[in-house]
Scaffold this motif. Structure first.
Motif, PDB file in Angstrom:
ATOM      1  N   VAL A 295       3.841 -10.965   0.700  1.00 34.51           N
ATOM      2  CA  VAL A 295       3.665 -11.263   2.127  1.00 34.51           C
ATOM      3  C   VAL A 295       3.605  -9.993   2.972  1.00 34.51           C
ATOM      4  CG1 VAL A 295       4.829 -12.252   4.137  1.00 34.51           C
ATOM      5  CG2 VAL A 295       4.471 -13.645   2.093  1.00 34.51           C
ATOM      6  N   PRO A 296       4.588  -9.069   2.891  1.00 32.88           N
ATOM      7  CA  PRO A 296       4.446  -7.850   3.677  1.00 32.88           C
ATOM      8  C   PRO A 296       3.268  -6.979   3.259  1.00 32.88           C
ATOM      9  CG  PRO A 296       6.396  -7.732   2.271  1.00 32.88           C
ATOM     10  CD  PRO A 296       5.898  -9.145   2.218  1.00 32.88           C
ATOM     11  N   GLU A 297       2.875  -7.063   1.982  1.00 36.88           N
ATOM     12  CA  GLU A 297       1.700  -6.308   1.547  1.00 36.88           C
ATOM     13  C   GLU A 297       0.426  -6.873   2.194  1.00 36.88           C
ATOM     14  OE1 GLU A 297      -0.621  -3.529  -0.965  1.00 36.88           O
ATOM     15  OE2 GLU A 297       1.119  -3.570   0.367  1.00 36.88           O
ATOM     16  N   ILE A 298       0.333  -8.185   2.308  1.00 37.87           N
ATOM     17  CA  ILE A 298      -0.800  -8.794   3.018  1.00 37.87           C
ATOM     18  C   ILE A 298      -0.829  -8.310   4.464  1.00 37.87           C
ATOM     19  CG2 ILE A 298      -1.648 -10.963   4.019  1.00 37.87           C
ATOM     20  CD1 ILE A 298      -0.847 -12.350   1.405  1.00 37.87           C
ATOM     21  N   ILE A 299       0.332  -8.298   5.101  1.00 41.05           N
ATOM     22  CA  ILE A 299       0.396  -7.917   6.510  1.00 41.05           C
ATOM     23  C   ILE A 299       0.030  -6.445   6.693  1.00 41.05           C
ATOM     24  CG2 ILE A 299       1.983  -7.656   8.476  1.00 41.05           C
ATOM     25  CD1 ILE A 299       3.415 -10.202   7.342  1.00 41.05           C
ATOM     26  N   ASN A 337      -1.571   2.486   8.240  1.00 38.50           N
ATOM     27  CA  ASN A 337      -1.247   1.659   7.079  1.00 38.50           C
ATOM     28  C   ASN A 337      -2.031   2.048   5.826  1.00 38.50           C
ATOM     29  OD1 ASN A 337       0.789   0.055   8.087  1.00 38.50           O
ATOM     30  ND2 ASN A 337      -0.567  -1.577   8.775  1.00 38.50           N
ATOM     31  N   ARG A 338      -3.000   2.956   5.977  1.00 34.97           N
ATOM     32  CA  ARG A 338      -3.744   3.469   4.821  1.00 34.97           C
ATOM     33  C   ARG A 338      -3.502   4.972   4.626  1.00 34.97           C
ATOM     34  NH1 ARG A 338      -7.791  -0.374   3.264  1.00 34.97           N
ATOM     35  NH2 ARG A 338      -7.057  -2.371   4.089  1.00 34.97           N
ATOM     36  N   ASN A 345      -0.514   5.045  -2.943  1.00 41.96           N
ATOM     37  CA  ASN A 345      -1.675   4.183  -3.233  1.00 41.96           C
ATOM     38  C   ASN A 345      -1.984   3.267  -2.051  1.00 41.96           C
ATOM     39  OD1 ASN A 345      -2.040   5.160  -5.915  1.00 41.96           O
ATOM     40  ND2 ASN A 345      -0.356   3.844  -6.603  1.00 41.96           N
ATOM     41  N   ALA A 346      -2.048   3.864  -0.871  1.00 39.40           N
ATOM     42  CA  ALA A 346      -2.209   3.087   0.362  1.00 39.40           C
ATOM     43  C   ALA A 346      -3.529   2.336   0.422  1.00 39.40           C
ATOM     44  CB  ALA A 346      -2.082   4.016   1.580  1.00 39.40           C
ATOM     45  N   ASN A 347      -4.531   2.786  -0.317  1.00 41.73           N
ATOM     46  CA  ASN A 347      -5.831   2.121  -0.282  1.00 41.73           C
ATOM     47  C   ASN A 347      -5.981   1.074  -1.374  1.00 41.73           C
ATOM     48  OD1 ASN A 347      -7.369   3.388   1.968  1.00 41.73           O
ATOM     49  ND2 ASN A 347      -6.813   5.250   0.858  1.00 41.73           N
ATOM     50  N   SER A 348      -4.865   0.738  -1.997  1.00 45.66           N
ATOM     51  CA  SER A 348      -4.872  -0.329  -3.006  1.00 45.66           C
ATOM     52  C   SER A 348      -4.007  -1.487  -2.536  1.00 45.66           C
ATOM     53  CB  SER A 348      -4.334   0.194  -4.344  1.00 45.66           C
ATOM     54  OG  SER A 348      -5.164   1.221  -4.851  1.00 45.66           O
ATOM     55  N   PHE A 349      -4.444  -2.697  -2.861  1.00 47.44           N
ATOM     56  CA  PHE A 349      -3.688  -3.911  -2.563  1.00 47.44           C
ATOM     57  C   PHE A 349      -2.815  -4.209  -3.769  1.00 47.44           C
ATOM     58  CE2 PHE A 349      -3.423  -8.630  -2.634  1.00 47.44           C
ATOM     59  CZ  PHE A 349      -2.785  -8.822  -1.412  1.00 47.44           C
ATOM     60  N   ILE A 350      -1.499  -4.059  -3.609  1.00 45.45           N
ATOM     61  CA  ILE A 350      -0.556  -4.176  -4.720  1.00 45.45           C
ATOM     62  C   ILE A 350       0.567  -5.121  -4.307  1.00 45.45           C
ATOM     63  CG2 ILE A 350       1.015  -2.920  -6.238  1.00 45.45           C
ATOM     64  CD1 ILE A 350      -0.644  -0.376  -5.561  1.00 45.45           C
ATOM     65  N   ILE A 351       0.648  -6.290  -4.943  1.00 45.48           N
ATOM     66  CA  ILE A 351       1.561  -7.328  -4.444  1.00 45.48           C
ATOM     67  C   ILE A 351       3.001  -7.131  -4.885  1.00 45.48           C
ATOM     68  CG2 ILE A 351      -0.339  -8.983  -4.319  1.00 45.48           C
ATOM     69  CD1 ILE A 351       0.944 -10.409  -6.769  1.00 45.48           C
ATOM     70  N   HIS A 359       5.298  -0.528   6.427  1.00 46.95           N
ATOM     71  CA  HIS A 359       4.003  -0.634   7.104  1.00 46.95           C
ATOM     72  C   HIS A 359       4.223  -0.641   8.609  1.00 46.95           C
ATOM     73  CE1 HIS A 359       4.517  -4.853   8.324  1.00 46.95           C
ATOM     74  NE2 HIS A 359       4.983  -5.113   7.110  1.00 46.95           N
ATOM     75  N   LEU A 360       3.126  -0.507   9.344  1.00 47.76           N
ATOM     76  CA  LEU A 360       3.183  -0.374  10.805  1.00 47.76           C
ATOM     77  C   LEU A 360       2.720  -1.621  11.545  1.00 47.76           C
ATOM     78  CD1 LEU A 360       1.515   3.157  10.891  1.00 47.76           C
ATOM     79  CD2 LEU A 360       3.896   2.701  11.500  1.00 47.76           C
TER      80      LEU A 360
END
Length: 421
Positions: A295-299, A337-338, A345-351, A359-360
């Motif tokens: 959830v916070p990774e999605i946000i 956030n990137r 690895n800010a440019n990767s989506f990692i759950i 994150h901001l």
């Protein structure tokens, strides 16, 4: 991910590395609608993290693009002001002749007093009471979806769930709840410039919103039983009961947009991110407990509000640049956030990140999003219910989503999906 998602981008958008650095203008809403903003922010973070744009539709402004610099601005309200009379919190200044004060556009002490009036609605005890309602509604919405048939995820799921929640928070007439969706979209559209007729129509719709909510205020202002809804709280709160009509409308629109746009776009953006990263989607299906860290990774990944703006109250220095009193300073959360220097690895989506809340997207300091826990809870519940119903089959995004024309709301107006049978 379906091959149909690989759509042609707008070829008219300039190569971010081919134009002079001083000519970069990340305020262009078309960069966001075309999902072409990323190389622009990448270049600024590398070459000019605090970047001065001399000319834009919004006038001159500073772009703050790195995590640590954004944190500095966001947590120093004594230097960087949100005050509406100085322009407010969006790139576009508050409109002359249609001035809408709201507590996000205030500095202490007035900000703190007004925010305190509405904060009980998202207190832990009330959120615990709301969770069962959200879960039941999410289940009903998901059970109503067609199988083996393309439909619009934004309309059927993201908008419907968040609008039902808004109607509950406002104790708004249920059968007319889609008015809230419309007014949210109209309010958010004011961050980009339109022609004279469009602007006039937008103001007229917001006047309709004001009239509707004034009627609700009048019904509740003298209620003997204290209501647990936002309108009653505003009508009876010491810091808000004497608001003028435009300040009331401003705060209503703030609560509508904050309670609707951000969550609904994260619900859509999360499904899109999982489709674009099928290994992560499989990881989630294999281990549904990862919803908590997803959830916070999605946000973070979605960053539903791309920016917040401040106005410098004094001459100051930031990132080696001299900021002058009165300068417009824009915190690009979507860029921070990137930032690879702050987030691994800010440019990767990692759950299953170790530190998913780094994150901001909710901001920091006195203006940190008042409803952040409610937003997270809605996302968590909807994904828990999705995984109960379709534990083995991913919901497929079958076409390119349509993104909104905005440099503030990073969102979607539609996204075609299909649930395999």
């Amino acid at each position: 991910m379906s091959e149909t998602l690989v759509a042609a981008r707008d070829k008219s958008i300039a190569d971010a590395y081919a134009i002079p650095l001083e000519k970069i203008d990340v305020s262009n809403p078309e960069l966001f609608r075309a999902n072409a903003i990323w190389p622009y922010f990448e270049r600024l973070r590398r070459e000019d993290p605090v970047h001065y744009c001399k000319e834009s539709e919004y006038g001159s402004f500073w772009s703050v693009t790195k995590y640590k610099d954004i944190m500095h601005v966001d947590t120093n309200h004594g230097i960087y002001s949100s005050e509406a009379t100085l322009g407010g919190v969006a790139l576009r200044n508050q409109e002359e002749g249609f001035f809408l004060p709201m507590f996000i556009m205030m500095d202490p002490p007035k900000h703190d007093a007004q925010r305190k009036v509405v904060s009980p609605i998202v207190a832990p005890g009330n959120l615990a009471k709301l969770e069962g309602t959200i879960r039941e509604r999410a289940g009903n919405i998901l059970d109503s979806l067609p199988v083996n048939e393309t439909f619009d995820w934004v309309d059927r799921v993201s908008i419907e769930l968040t609008t039902q929640m808004l109607a509950t928070l406002f104790d708004f007439p249920w059968e007319e709840r889609r008015k809230l969706t419309r007014w949210s979209d109209v309010a958010a559209a004011g961050t980009a410039f339109g022609d004279e007729e469009t602007e006039k129509a937008r103001r007229n719709e917001l006047r309709d919103c004001a009239a509707y909510f004034t009627e609700l205020w009048n019904q509740r202002v003298n209620a003997t039983e204290p209501g647990n809804d936002l309108i009653t709280m505003l009508a009876q709160g010491e810091a808000t009961k004497n608001m003028g009509p435009m300040e009331y409308l401003g705060n209503v629109l703030l609560l509508i947009v904050g309670g609707n746009d951000t969550t609904r776009n994260s619900i859509t953006g999360g499904l899109l991110a999982l489709n674009e990263n099928p290994v992560q989607y499989k990881k989630l299906r294999d281990n549904p407990s990862l919803v908590e860290s997803m959830v916070p990774e999605i946000i973070r990944w979605q960053t539903p509000l791309s920016h917040m703006r401040r106005t410098a109250l004094q001459d100051t220095e930031l990132g080696g640049k001299q900021i002058k009193k009165g300068d417009k300073v824009v915190m690009w959360y979507v860029s921070g956030n990137r930032d690879e220097e702050a987030i691994e690895n800010a440019n990767s989506f990692i759950i299953d990140r170790k530190h998913p809340r780094q994150h901001l997207s909710f901001g920091f300091g006195i203006h940190r999003c008042v409803g952040n826990r409610l937003a997270e809870m809605q996302l968590r519940v909807v994904w828990e219910e999705i995984l109960k119903r379709w534990p083995d089959k991913p919901i497929e995004v079958v076409g390119e989503p349509t993104r909104v024309f905005s440099n503030l709301i990073k969102g979607y107006s539609s996204m075609p999906v299909r649930i395999p049978g």
